[in-house]
Design an enzyme around this catalytic site. Structure first.
Site, PDB file in Angstrom:
ATOM      1  N   ILE A 505       0.816  -1.214   0.000  1.00  0.00           N
ATOM      2  CA  ILE A 505       0.000   0.000   0.000  1.00  0.00           C
ATOM      3  C   ILE A 505       0.849   1.263   0.000  1.00  0.00           C
ATOM      4  O   ILE A 505       0.327   2.370   0.076  1.00  0.00           O
ATOM      5  CB  ILE A 505      -0.949   0.023   1.222  1.00  0.00           C
ATOM      6  CG1 ILE A 505      -0.164  -0.126   2.524  1.00  0.00           C
ATOM      7  CG2 ILE A 505      -2.007  -1.048   1.088  1.00  0.00           C
ATOM      8  CD1 ILE A 505      -1.027  -0.068   3.780  1.00  0.00           C
ATOM      9  N   GLY A 506       2.162   1.109  -0.091  1.00  0.00           N
ATOM     10  CA  GLY A 506       3.033   2.272  -0.147  1.00  0.00           C
ATOM     11  C   GLY A 506       4.485   1.854  -0.231  1.00  0.00           C
ATOM     12  O   GLY A 506       4.857   0.745   0.160  1.00  0.00           O
ATOM     13  N   GLY A 508       8.467   3.635   0.388  1.00  0.00           N
ATOM     14  CA  GLY A 508       9.222   4.805   0.819  1.00  0.00           C
ATOM     15  C   GLY A 508      10.702   4.530   0.877  1.00  0.00           C
ATOM     16  O   GLY A 508      11.169   3.468   0.471  1.00  0.00           O
ATOM     17  N   PHE A 510      12.473   3.950   3.441  1.00  0.00           N
ATOM     18  CA  PHE A 510      12.768   2.879   4.383  1.00  0.00           C
ATOM     19  C   PHE A 510      12.457   1.519   3.779  1.00  0.00           C
ATOM     20  O   PHE A 510      13.171   0.547   3.994  1.00  0.00           O
ATOM     21  CB  PHE A 510      11.960   3.101   5.668  1.00  0.00           C
ATOM     22  CG  PHE A 510      12.203   2.068   6.731  1.00  0.00           C
ATOM     23  CD1 PHE A 510      13.299   2.156   7.572  1.00  0.00           C
ATOM     24  CD2 PHE A 510      11.327   1.004   6.904  1.00  0.00           C
ATOM     25  CE1 PHE A 510      13.519   1.212   8.554  1.00  0.00           C
ATOM     26  CE2 PHE A 510      11.535   0.051   7.873  1.00  0.00           C
ATOM     27  CZ  PHE A 510      12.639   0.149   8.709  1.00  0.00           C
ATOM     28  N   GLY A 511      11.385   1.441   3.032  1.00  0.00           N
ATOM     29  CA  GLY A 511      10.987   0.180   2.420  1.00  0.00           C
ATOM     30  C   GLY A 511       9.517   0.191   2.038  1.00  0.00           C
ATOM     31  O   GLY A 511       8.882   1.242   1.974  1.00  0.00           O
ATOM     32  N   LYS A 512       8.955  -0.983   1.797  1.00  0.00           N
ATOM     33  CA  LYS A 512       7.557  -1.114   1.382  1.00  0.00           C
ATOM     34  C   LYS A 512       6.637  -1.217   2.593  1.00  0.00           C
ATOM     35  O   LYS A 512       7.031  -1.714   3.638  1.00  0.00           O
ATOM     36  CB  LYS A 512       7.384  -2.340   0.491  1.00  0.00           C
ATOM     37  CG  LYS A 512       8.125  -2.253  -0.835  1.00  0.00           C
ATOM     38  CD  LYS A 512       7.918  -3.504  -1.677  1.00  0.00           C
ATOM     39  CE  LYS A 512       8.660  -3.394  -3.000  1.00  0.00           C
ATOM     40  NZ  LYS A 512       8.499  -4.622  -3.829  1.00  0.00           N
ATOM     41  N   VAL A 513       5.402  -0.753   2.406  1.00  0.00           N
ATOM     42  CA  VAL A 513       4.381  -0.845   3.443  1.00  0.00           C
ATOM     43  C   VAL A 513       3.280  -1.791   2.950  1.00  0.00           C
ATOM     44  O   VAL A 513       2.762  -1.614   1.840  1.00  0.00           O
ATOM     45  CB  VAL A 513       3.781   0.537   3.768  1.00  0.00           C
ATOM     46  CG1 VAL A 513       2.787   0.418   4.921  1.00  0.00           C
ATOM     47  CG2 VAL A 513       4.889   1.533   4.114  1.00  0.00           C
ATOM     48  N   LYS A 527       5.412  -1.891   7.830  1.00  0.00           N
ATOM     49  CA  LYS A 527       6.470  -1.259   7.043  1.00  0.00           C
ATOM     50  C   LYS A 527       7.742  -2.089   7.182  1.00  0.00           C
ATOM     51  O   LYS A 527       8.338  -2.163   8.250  1.00  0.00           O
ATOM     52  CB  LYS A 527       6.700   0.173   7.507  1.00  0.00           C
ATOM     53  CG  LYS A 527       7.712   0.927   6.660  1.00  0.00           C
ATOM     54  CD  LYS A 527       7.545   2.448   6.735  1.00  0.00           C
ATOM     55  CE  LYS A 527       7.884   2.997   8.081  1.00  0.00           C
ATOM     56  NZ  LYS A 527       7.927   4.485   8.069  1.00  0.00           N
ATOM     57  N   ASP A 623       9.663  16.545   8.546  1.00  0.00           N
ATOM     58  CA  ASP A 623       9.113  16.144   7.244  1.00  0.00           C
ATOM     59  C   ASP A 623       7.606  16.309   7.234  1.00  0.00           C
ATOM     60  O   ASP A 623       6.863  15.407   6.835  1.00  0.00           O
ATOM     61  CB  ASP A 623       9.502  14.698   6.925  1.00  0.00           C
ATOM     62  CG  ASP A 623       9.403  14.390   5.427  1.00  0.00           C
ATOM     63  OD1 ASP A 623       9.340  15.350   4.629  1.00  0.00           O
ATOM     64  OD2 ASP A 623       9.374  13.200   5.062  1.00  0.00           O
TER      65      ASP A 623
END
Length: 842
Positions: A505-506, A508, A510-513, A527, A623
């Site tokens: 669902i996302g 970033g 840092f990695g995938k969610v 996450k 942020d």
């Protein structure tokens, strides 16, 4: 200062002598083209320039077709002093369709170079010419006309020839056409790789090797002019000073050692040594303070076209491996972050490297900007270099772009290296060296992998034993005596359908969610850290350390984490309605009303106010943006993503000195300039969010006219003119009361003040937004001066009560979490925790 200047002059003098000394070697080692037609058009004799001889086109009677044989000439006194001046005193004039035909000895990529210098000859004024130049496959120039008399023009094209003949045609649009000189020269086929990275959206471009390209710029950063005789493919590389935005931010670097070329990478045909052994280096005030600005170059281009941008790098400034890290930007898009040339060149220094990008410029943009900036990595000295740059326009459109797996920069084996390696002894020696490098690299990887080991939080190790829950989690003691969930990796595999890519669902930094459902039907957002993320450990630590001690109705709750099997996974409460950004623009989600938008802004402001004041030392988010404000099923706003958060200054300090991090468009300009972080940096970012809520448009939109690209600048122009109503989202424009809008605009303006000391605190912003809401809900007839003052007093008391009540309630709430989120099948869930990063992002 005098000593530094003297040293720099000695370096340049040495480099000049070095270049002259190596000229003989360079010319004898250069590429030998199968096709090499050099034509001095309109001349009756051959012309020699440097080490090349241009033949008279009168000797090419069988290859030239023209209705009239017109050979024009002018006196040498009227010709500008350039390297190619001897070619410009004559020209071939065409009064009708004409063509040169060349026999192609070897099909493949060729340079076609055209020289133009308009002058008057008898009754012909070449400055009035207008004509089209084409091959049998592609049009190179359409209705081309010179800029005026005494102006030299040079056009270079790179084509992939697929037939045994090349027909170069000149067709007058009006009365005549002309050309002074022509070059048709073979180049190595691997000079143009088949793939490149598209800048926006960031994806793979394939088929570049078949495209026709026009050279717009070829620049030698930090070095002198490189003439064709000093280039293996007879190219000209100009100096970069005319394109630098600020020459004080870049310094020239000269290297006198040997340039290395790795197998399968750049060769001396990619760019000559004279490009790779000079560079522009980012100027830093000292070795402990990060650079405030990027060094940037700006180039005029044709809007609405596509460009291949090739960047040349060679680490000629480092004394050892893994010291140089920097970021690369093209037109404000972050295209390479934390570039480490040591890794890219197989753990070697002074090794040539290049990378290609494709930029699709908008119709309203007539410039391209390339920037080098300091890395955002911790404990890395701010620096950056660029050795060379090429910008080539894709003549016949943007070509086919596909999203494919990156295969890296593929090129054939270096010509020079391939010709040298000829004996078994050398091959064995190279194999031994390669094995040693691999062993060293594996050792470094093992050392770096330590950053992914489980760690201790405030003295309590995350691997400490604890009671096992029915959910399959372990309760471990966290800060302040509260409990945090340590999830078993197997449980998170189960809850995410084994990290099913369809459940993402996302994505970033840092990695995938992933969406997830625990065994007790609790909906969560999972996450999962990417081991290749160089900032993973920092974000992992920050999120856990902050969120395990913070609880607030308007902050997204951290449910737990997992650090088994060298994994870094964070588990959050699930937010049904996704991001605030998705509700404002870019999706089909119905637009929220003005009242709903105010409620969301007030909720986010409460969350940020709690961060700034809810603990002994302020916590600065760093942020704040609409993509980091999430909404539950009731549109209750919660601030999320604390990976970049920073603890505020000590009581005796005014700021925290730290590297600049955040998102372009939201970034506090004072923080960017001075690298001094305060809570007021969050206030500025939140002010941009307020404008975004009001106008419902991206904060940076390069497709808009220049004055509209930056939302904060554009919005403040309207606010200061007292016409903020002109840019309100049309879907809600008629529903906002003038008094409410006026107060909202004043609040935004204060948040976006240039200097932090002039901005309000988040508590003041919250108070003002509450007042904006009060003005919206109160009948306009009751808005007398006295009543307004009374409401201010009442509202002030109300806000104070609300703030203190929240603190008490949340303290009592402990670690309780919401377990009644809606079903995961809602389509909006694909936007929850969406953290897709643009190039201008972190």
């Amino acid at each position: 200062m005098v000593t530094e200047m003297a040293i720099h002059k000695l370096q340049l003098a040495f480099f000049t002598v070095y270049t002259i000394f190596s000229l003989y070697y360079t010319c004898n080692a250069q590429y030998n083209p199968p096709d090499n037609y050099l034509i001095d058009c309109g001349s009756r004799t051959n012309t020699t320039i440097g080490q090349r001889t241009f033949l008279s086109d009168t000797s090419l009677s069988t290859s030239l077709t023209t209705p009239q044989d017109i050979l024009a000439s002018t006196s040498s006194n009227s010709i500008p002093s350039t390297v190619n001046a001897p070619l410009l005193s004559t020209a071939r004039i065409f009064t009708g369709p004409s063509s040169y035909t060349f026999q192609v000895q070897k099909q493949g990529r060729h340079f076609i170079r055209l020289h133009f210098f308009p002058f008057s000859y008898q009754n012909y004024d070449l400055a009035t010419a207008e004509f089209t130049v084409s091959t049998q496959d592609v049009v190179l120039l359409t209705d081309f006309t010179p800029n005026g008399k005494s102006t030299t023009l040079f056009k270079e094209y790179s084509l992939n020839l697929t037939s045994d003949t090349l027909v170069l045609s000149f067709k007058p649009s009006q009365n005549l056409a002309f050309v002074n000189a022509i070059e048709v020269t073979s180049v190595p086929d691997n000079l143009i790789s088949d793939t490149a990275q598209i800048v926006n959206p960031f994806s793979q471009y394939t088929g570049m090797s078949k495209q026709t390209l026009e050279t717009m710029y070829r620049v030698n950063m930090g070095g002198p002019l490189v003439t064709p005789d000093n280039d293996t493919l007879w190219r000209t590389w100009v100096i970069d000073q005319n394109y630098l935005n600020n020459s004080k931010l870049a310094k020239d670097v000269v290297y006198s050692g040997k340039i290395n070329y790795m197998s399968g990478g750049a060769t001396q045909e990619t760019a000559p040594d004279s490009v790779y052994n000079t560079a522009a280096e980012l100027v830093v005030s000292n070795t402990t303070t990060a650079a405030v600005f990027n060094m940037s170059w700006q180039f005029k281009v044709n809007g609405g076209s596509s460009y291949l941008i090739r960047l040349h790098f060679c680490d000629i400034i480092s004394t050892s491996l893994n010291l140089l890290y920097f970021n690369v930007y093209i037109d404000g898009w972050w295209v390479v972050h934390d570039m480490d040339l040591s890794t890219l060149t197989q753990n070697s220094l002074a090794t040539a490297y290049y990378t290609d990008f494709v930029l699709n410029s908008s119709d309203s943009t007539d410039t391209i900007q390339v920037s080098i900036g300091p890395s955002t990595l911790e404990n890395v000295l701010p620096n950056g270099i660029l050795n060379g740059l090429e910008i080539m326009q894709i003549v016949n459109g943007s070509g086919s772009a596909f999203m494919v797996q990156s295969s890296g920069g593929k090129a054939n084996l270096g010509v020079i290296l391939g010709s040298v390696i000829g004996s078994v002894a050398i091959l064995i020696f190279l194999l031994i060296v390669a094995l040693m490098c691999m062993k060293k690299k594996k050792k470094m990887e093992r050392q770096s992998s330590k950053t992914w080991m489980p760690f201790s939080i405030n003295g309590f190790t995350s691997l400490s034993t604890g009671s096992r829950t029915s959910n399959g989690t372990t309760l471990t003691l966290g800060p302040n005596g509260s409990y945090g969930y340590r999830f078993a990796f197997s449980l998170l595999q189960e809850s995410t359908n084994n990290f099913d890519e369809n459940w993402v669902i996302g994505v970033g930094g840092f990695g995938k969610v992933y969406k997830g459902v625990l065994r007790d039907e609790t909906k969560v957002a999972v996450k999962r850290g990417n081991p290749k993320s160089q900032q993973g450990l920092n974000e992992f630590r920050t999120e856990i350390e902050l969120l395990s001690r913070l609880r607030h109705r308007h902050l997204v709750s951290l449910i737990g984490y997992c650090d088994e099997r060298n994994e870094m996974i964070l588990v959050y409460e699930y937010m049904e309605k996704g991001t605030l950004k998705s509700h404002l623009y870019g999706t089909e989600i119905p637009a929220p009303s003005w009242k709903q938008r105010l409620d969301i802004c007030i909720g986010a402001a409460r969350g940020l106010h709690y961060l700034h004041t809810g603990s002994a030392k302020a916590i600065i988010h760093r942020d704040v943006k609409s993509a980091n404000i999430l909404l539950d099923e009731n549109l209750l706003a919660k601030v999320s993503d604390f990976g970049l958060s920073k603890t505020g200054p000590e009581l005796d300090q005014t700021h925290v000195s730290t590297a600049v991090k955040g998102s372009f468009g939201y970034l506090d300009p004072e923080y960017f300039r001075r690298q001094q972080l305060t809570e007021k940096s969050d206030v500025y970012s939140f002010g941009v969010v307020l404008l975004e809520v009001l106008c419902a448009r991206p904060v940076i939109d390069p497709t808009l006219p220049r004055e509209m690209v930056n939302l904060a600048e554009w919005g403040m122009k309207w606010q200061k003119r007292g016409e903020l109503q002109q840019i309100v989202d049309q879907r809600i424009a008629g529903t906002i009361k003038p008094e409410s809008l006026k107060k909202f605009g004043i609040t935004v303006e204060k948040c976006l003040a240039d200097y932090g000391v002039e901005r309000p605190s988040m508590g003041d912003v919250l108070w003002n937004l509450e007042y904006v809401q009060q003005l919206q809900e109160t009948d306009s007839g009751a808005n007398s001066e006295v009543n307004s003052i009374n409401r201010i007093v009442e509202l002030s008391s109300h806000v104070h009560d609300v703030g203190s009540q929240e603190s008490v309630d949340l303290g009592e709430a402990g670690t309780s979490y919401a377990h009644n989120e809606p079903d995961l099948s809602d389509v909006s869930m694909s936007r929850v925790f969406s953290q897709l990063i643009k190039a201008e992002g972190r």
